[in-house]
Design an enzyme around this catalytic site. Structure first.
Site, PDB file in Angstrom:
ATOM      1  N   GLY A   1     -31.921  26.506 106.627  1.00 46.70           N
ATOM      2  CA  GLY A   1     -30.612  26.025 106.372  1.00 46.70           C
ATOM      3  C   GLY A   1     -30.709  25.422 105.127  1.00 46.70           C
TER       4      GLY A   1
ATOM      5  N   ILE B   1     -46.919  14.645 105.981  1.00 47.26           N
ATOM      6  CA  ILE B   1     -48.369  14.277 106.616  1.00 47.26           C
ATOM      7  C   ILE B   1     -49.307  14.739 105.506  1.00 47.26           C
ATOM      8  CG2 ILE B   1     -47.849  14.017 109.028  1.00 47.26           C
ATOM      9  CD1 ILE B   1     -49.132  16.819 109.387  1.00 47.26           C
ATOM     10  N   ASP B   2     -49.003  15.597 104.844  1.00 46.40           N
ATOM     11  CA  ASP B   2     -50.086  16.730 103.941  1.00 46.40           C
ATOM     12  C   ASP B   2     -50.434  15.503 102.708  1.00 46.40           C
ATOM     13  OD1 ASP B   2     -49.363  18.685 105.845  1.00 46.40           O
ATOM     14  OD2 ASP B   2     -47.925  19.836 104.367  1.00 46.40           O
TER      15      ASP B   2
ATOM     16  N   HIS C   1     -49.130  20.373 116.322  1.00 48.63           N
ATOM     17  CA  HIS C   1     -48.319  19.538 115.812  1.00 48.63           C
ATOM     18  C   HIS C   1     -48.659  17.948 116.500  1.00 48.63           C
ATOM     19  CE1 HIS C   1     -46.337  23.210 114.964  1.00 48.63           C
ATOM     20  NE2 HIS C   1     -45.693  22.325 114.064  1.00 48.63           N
TER      21      HIS C   1
HETATM   22  O1  F6P Z   1     -45.873  19.836 105.789  1.00 52.58           O
HETATM   23  C1  F6P Z   1     -46.042  19.340 107.295  1.00 52.58           C
HETATM   24  C2  F6P Z   1     -46.526  20.591 108.005  1.00 52.58           C
HETATM   25  O2  F6P Z   1     -46.995  19.808 109.285  1.00 52.58           O
HETATM   26  C3  F6P Z   1     -47.972  21.270 107.536  1.00 52.58           C
HETATM   27  O3  F6P Z   1     -49.212  20.693 107.559  1.00 52.58           O
HETATM   28  C4  F6P Z   1     -47.948  22.444 108.435  1.00 52.58           C
HETATM   29  O4  F6P Z   1     -48.616  23.574 107.591  1.00 52.58           O
HETATM   30  C5  F6P Z   1     -46.321  22.706 108.703  1.00 52.58           C
HETATM   31  O5  F6P Z   1     -45.859  21.702 108.537  1.00 52.58           O
HETATM   32  C6  F6P Z   1     -46.071  23.314 110.106  1.00 52.58           C
HETATM   33  O6  F6P Z   1     -44.605  23.694 109.905  1.00 52.58           O
HETATM   34  P1  F6P Z   1     -43.888  23.845 111.287  1.00 52.58           P
HETATM   35  O7  F6P Z   1     -43.582  22.686 112.032  1.00 52.58           O
HETATM   36  O8  F6P Z   1     -42.766  24.585 110.777  1.00 52.58           O
HETATM   37  O9  F6P Z   1     -44.820  24.876 112.013  1.00 52.58           O
END
Ligand code: F6P
Length: 354
Positions: A75, A135-136, A276
């Site tokens: 979006g 979190i990165d 996640h």
């Molecule tokens: O940028 C945060 C993050 O959790 C990354 O570490 C990971 O690659 C990505 O987002 C995962 O994204 P999604 O929740 O869209 O799968």
């Protein structure tokens, strides 16, 4: 009375609610402003979905993971999907709607993508203050982003738990953690959990070096190994592993590492992809405090009309930097830095060299 909107964009992250709570409290109590929540990131300015944020409505959210305001990493109003595979620029509608809703300023809490959109909308006339979240931990403008240490705590707990099986079964346990193209979560969780091998995007690995480390440890009497691998890691001369190449969703490198070393060692290998789990749940105290400090200073910037700025942590102080500068400078692990050299001194291999 000024009306300020708050939104969260991009992936969820532990500490988002703590930022919202601190910003709402500061805007209402210190600056006597009215606050509204914009639902699902910038999408809420397209659909005009806003909710009042009051001292009552934010009660109890400090320890909660996720975001009260919901979020999305789709979006982008500048490239809004039209549903037929194409996209169009709806940014002017966002600006018009913000005016129509009587919004005098927006606090945008988000990662790289959200910050870039915030900057462009700010240039188009929406007064904007940004709060970085990921979190990165891959933004150079701030020493740490909130959510990172919670992710590290979860990943470290996973390393501790994997030690049980590794030691009991004489196995190589490989843990894949997130972090996109930065190795911070893997490096910190690997160091905190006492991993034997850490593989990060900044230091491409050689399978033979990993196998060598495993055999070396066996020769020393250690019959198991813990490998922590960042999702963005890759072999020397190899490519990243994607769950979905079209959208560049990373994932699965741990299976690649297992396949790479299987023939070279005589121990069983098992793979865990944390996913996640490291992004959900209650933020640890460090992140609650950092998020609260970010929220308070973001509210103060709004009150002082210092728009186009982003809050950042610099050596214990919360400062503000132009959003423009922040989005253009990513932060990666320095292979020659102190944390990597500490890990090496402790006997941790990065799968490089030899
Ligand atoms: O940028 C945060 C993050 O959790 C990354 O570490 C990971 O690659 C990505 O987002 C995962 O994204 P999604 O929740 O869209 O799968």
């Amino acid at each position: 009375m000024k009306r300020i909107g708050i939104l969260t964009g991009g992936g969820d992250c532990p500490g988002l609610n703590a930022v919202i709570r601190a910003a709402v409290r500061t805007l209402i109590r210190d600056h006597e402003m009215e606050v509204v929540g914009i639902q699902s990131g910038f999408e809420g300015l397209l659909t005009k979905q806003i909710v009042p944020l009051t001292l009552d409505s934010i009660r109890g959210i400090l320890p909660k993971g996720g975001t009260l305001l919901r979020t999305t990493n789709r979006g982008n109003p500048f490239e809004y999907p039209t549903g037929d595979g194409g996209c169009e620029d709806r940014s002017q509608l966002v600006v018009d709607n913000a005016r129509e809703l009587g919004i005098d300023g927006v606090i945008a809490i988000g990662g790289d993508g959200t910050l870039k959109i915030a900057q462009r909308l700010c240039d188009m006339g929406i007064p904007m203050v940004a709060v970085p979240k990921t979190i990165d931990n891959d933004l150079a403008a701030t020493d740490y982003t909130f959510g990172f240490h919670t992710a590290v705590a979860v990943a470290t707990d996973a390393v501790d738990r994997l030690h049980s099986t590794a030691e009991s079964h004489d196995r190589v346990m490989i843990l894949e953690v997130m972090g996109r193209n930065a190795g911070w979560i893997a490096l910190y969780a690997g160091l905190a959990g006492g991993a034997d091998i850490i593989l990060i995007p900044e230091m491409p690995y050689r399978p033979e070096v990993i196998a060598h480390q495993v055999r070396d440890r066996q020769a020393e009497g250690a019959k198991f190994d813990i490998i922590v691998v960042a999702e963005g890691a890759k072999r020397v001369g190899g490519e990243e592993a994607y769950l979905d190449k079209a959208t560049r969703r990373l994932g699965g490198i741990a299976y690649q590492v297992a396949a790479d070393i299987q023939q070279e060692i005589d121990l069983e290998i098992r793979v865990t992809v944390l996913g996640h789990i490291q992004r959900g749940g209650s933020p640890i105290p460090f992140d609650r405090i950092l998020a609260s400090r970010f929220g308070k200073v973001a509210a103060d910037l709004v009150a002082r009309q210092q728009f186009g700025e982003m809050v950042a942590l610099r050596q214990e102080e919360i400062v503000s930097v132009p959003i423009k500068d922040a989005v253009s400078r990513p932060k990666y692990v320095d292979p020659h830095g102190q944390v990597v050299s500490t890990a090496r001194s402790l006997g941790i291999s990065f799968g490089d060299g030899l």
